[in-house]
Design a protein around this motif. Structure first.
Motif, PDB file in Angstrom:
ATOM      1  N   LEU A 171      43.697  44.979  39.510  1.00  0.00           N
ATOM      2  CA  LEU A 171      42.868  44.131  38.670  1.00  0.00           C
ATOM      3  C   LEU A 171      41.464  44.716  38.571  1.00  0.00           C
ATOM      4  O   LEU A 171      40.966  45.309  39.530  1.00  0.00           O
ATOM      5  N   TYR A 222      44.714  42.498  33.497  1.00  0.00           N
ATOM      6  CA  TYR A 222      43.609  41.562  33.655  1.00  0.00           C
ATOM      7  C   TYR A 222      44.137  40.135  33.704  1.00  0.00           C
ATOM      8  O   TYR A 222      45.259  39.856  33.245  1.00  0.00           O
ATOM      9  N   GLU A 261      38.842  37.344  40.292  1.00  0.00           N
ATOM     10  CA  GLU A 261      38.991  38.760  40.607  1.00  0.00           C
ATOM     11  C   GLU A 261      39.093  38.921  42.123  1.00  0.00           C
ATOM     12  O   GLU A 261      38.678  38.036  42.872  1.00  0.00           O
TER      13      GLU A 261
END
Length: 212
Positions: free
Chosen positions: A87, A62, A118
């Protein structure tokens, strides 16, 4: 992260968990940039020594937010080892669930509703760009708090618990390692039935392997 109950009536430990989250988030945010950097380097040294990490060829990690300990110093080491890096992405049209999308230098990125970078959802929507959680070798999970028994709490949205609930019964399954600053450890955490157990917790101070 921890799933909130559907029932309108809170369980006896809900207030305690919310209070713990607030206190532990404040504690990790109080770390200076220098302390966070040094903690990230120590964390990654511990991670590189773990057999689960050394064996893995498909890993999800992450990007840190809200003071979370930073696993990204691992990226260059993982890439040298030809590891496929993924991710988490907020899965659209779902109730607090995640996709795991392949991440590389050219991956188009956006900021999600929580302010976390993201991979772009339109990019991740292509099946060729993502991998189901069961097909990953290892997932590194951010934590808000943990104890010596390996119990943990997350941010409270339930994203990881919902996405990884299958690991209680299904094989194959990824290994699950929680990451946190050492200062996020508490004496004992209240546990809920939906909390997905971890294989290990790694901090800048130690490696914890829950019994059983």
């Amino acid at each position: 992260m921890t799933i909130m109950q559907d029932s309108a009536a809170p369980s006896p430990s809900d207030d305690e968990r919310r209070s713990l989250r607030r206190a532990l988030r404040k504690r990790r945010r109080a770390l200076t940039p220098s302390q966070r950097h040094e903690a990230a380097l120590r964390l990654c040294r511990h991670l590189r020594q773990l057999p689960e990490v050394q064996r893995a060829r498909r890993i999800a990690l992450y990007l840190p937010n809200d003071g979370e300990i930073d696993p990204t110093p691992m990226l260059s080491w993982l890439r040298r080892r030809k590891v496929h890096i993924h991710l988490p992405v907020l899965r659209p049209l779902s109730r607090n669930a995640l996709w795991f999308v392949h991440y590389h230098a050219d991956t188009p990125m956006v900021v999600n509703r929580f302010g976390i970078p993201e991979p772009d959802t339109r990019h991740g929507a292509h099946r060729a760009h993502r991998r189901p959680a069961w097909a990953l070798d290892l997932i590194l999970v951010p934590l808000v708090g943990f104890d010596a028994a390996g119990q943990r709490i997350g941010m409270g949205g339930g994203f990881y618990d919902r996405t990884l609930a299958f690991t209680r019964q299904r094989r194959p399954r990824p290994r699950l390692i929680g990451l946190a600053h050492g200062c996020q450890r508490v004496e004992q955490l209240p546990v809920q039935s939906w909390d997905v157990p971890l294989d290990a917790i790694v901090t800048d101070w130690e490696v914890i392997r829950p019994r059983g």
